[in-house]
Design an enzyme around this catalytic site. Sequence first.
Site, PDB file in Angstrom:
ATOM      1  N   ASP A  11     -35.768  11.229 -12.675  1.00 13.94           N
ATOM      2  CA  ASP A  11     -35.288  10.070 -13.436  1.00 13.94           C
ATOM      3  C   ASP A  11     -34.414   9.229 -12.516  1.00 13.94           C
ATOM      4  O   ASP A  11     -33.375   9.694 -12.026  1.00 13.94           O
ATOM      5  CB  ASP A  11     -34.492  10.550 -14.653  1.00 13.94           C
ATOM      6  CG  ASP A  11     -34.166   9.425 -15.626  1.00 13.94           C
ATOM      7  OD1 ASP A  11     -34.640   8.297 -15.396  1.00 13.94           O
ATOM      8  OD2 ASP A  11     -33.437   9.680 -16.599  1.00 13.94           O
ATOM      9  N   ASP A 105     -39.353   4.346 -14.218  1.00 14.17           N
ATOM     10  CA  ASP A 105     -38.274   5.080 -13.564  1.00 14.17           C
ATOM     11  C   ASP A 105     -38.268   6.574 -13.855  1.00 14.17           C
ATOM     12  O   ASP A 105     -37.267   7.244 -13.573  1.00 14.17           O
ATOM     13  CB  ASP A 105     -36.925   4.483 -13.971  1.00 14.17           C
ATOM     14  CG  ASP A 105     -36.688   4.531 -15.472  1.00 14.17           C
ATOM     15  OD1 ASP A 105     -37.654   4.753 -16.219  1.00 14.17           O
ATOM     16  OD2 ASP A 105     -35.527   4.343 -15.891  1.00 14.17           O
ATOM     17  N   GLU A 106     -39.356   7.111 -14.370  1.00 11.10           N
ATOM     18  CA  GLU A 106     -39.326   8.492 -14.835  1.00 11.10           C
ATOM     19  C   GLU A 106     -40.718   9.116 -14.705  1.00 11.10           C
ATOM     20  O   GLU A 106     -41.721   8.477 -15.000  1.00 11.10           O
ATOM     21  CB  GLU A 106     -38.865   8.517 -16.291  1.00 11.10           C
ATOM     22  CG  GLU A 106     -38.644   9.863 -16.888  1.00 11.10           C
ATOM     23  CD  GLU A 106     -38.165   9.771 -18.335  1.00 11.10           C
ATOM     24  OE1 GLU A 106     -37.839  10.818 -18.900  1.00 11.10           O
ATOM     25  OE2 GLU A 106     -38.134   8.651 -18.898  1.00 11.10           O
TER      26      GLU A 106
END
Length: 433
Positions: A11, A105-106
């Site tokens: 993350d 983002d993950e």
Amino acid sequence: MRSSASVLHLDLDAFFASVEQRDKPSLRGKPVVVGGIGGRGVVSTASYEARAFGVRSAMSTREARALCPHAAFLTGRFPAYHASSRAVMDVLRSVTDLVEPLSLDEAFVDLADADLPDHSPDTVRALGEKIRARVHEVTGGLTASVGIASSKFLAKIASELDKPDGLTVVPPGTELDLLTPMDVRVIPGVGPATAERLRRIGVHTVEELQGLSLDELVRVLGKAQGHGLHELARARDDRPVVPEREAKSVSVEGTYDTDLTDRRLLEGLLTRQAGDVAARLHKHSLSGRTVTVKVRLHDFTTVSRSQTLPSPVDQADAIARTARGLLGEVDTSGGVRLLGVGVSGLADWIQEELFAAEDEPDEVPVVAVEPPRRQWSPGADVLHTEHGRGWVWGAGRTVVTVRFETRHSGPGPVRSFAVDDPELSVTDPEPLA
């Protein structure tokens, strides 16, 4: 569960805000809020400096300004975010092809087939540190928090334990030691409503949840949710990492600063949105059978209308024509706050001539009816023929203020220009490499 800690969750920390701080040296170490900046805007991401004042994602921009008025409030620069995201996903795919992106983002990574001597906690920890260092390198300084465990559920929890810029490995056999004392809200699916129902029967922690039988949970929460929580409370999660997730729909929507009532204006906006949806469909060689219009009215009531077509389409005019017809079924006389159009029932083929026989005028003109757009959005990349690269610090009716700095320059000077200055123009973000 797996017998080894072989699921990694990565993350990126405060991603959008961190990209802005990376590219804007004068904002490093200062509160930054990214999202809608209008009266009905919503916070997308807040830097950790802004979070210290209580600003958080999904909060209204109005509330965020009240909590942290000295923050830099910026609109998003999605080309910059996409470039950084691609670099990170490439790092993960250099380890294994089994990468499941959840968002920009993950992502989850399955380490089971990675080129490792073993999957001992020390070995996967070393790999996690290597990945974090490589992410920092390829993104020009962004940090990531990583969790590694025997399941997706535990890896996700682990990545939250040492934020920001941390790494946590959960050795096999210790999952319940980690999970048991935690608040029950750590379990996916336990939102405010479910947490309140559990509180009423005396359940606040995972340990207390473990004390309930499956029958009790099903009685309180229903069969599906009750069964799911019963398993997760015991750290049981066998979901695989899925490298490719099929898109179910493509949609575009917009929220407006003032209630819109003009029918021609609304139809023009739908037409533009239909064009954006069609462009995305073309990019991925997709088409869809079901067109949906989403309308949020002045009283925050949300209404949707859908129509399923005989065959898949990806043409902007066909999508727009259907969307405008669906809008006619909604009473918008009180005003519209949000408007959107989407296509679902996706397929990988199209029938271009589906609407060719219709003798109907082409799409409603958009230019004449589109609400005025901000020419200079706060945070946008700009280029001046004399001063070089910079970004929009702020703008009014006649003046735009620019700070001239880049990722590598250090904090730069501020200059103001007429909004129509021919020497100043919007430009693409600075490349990562």
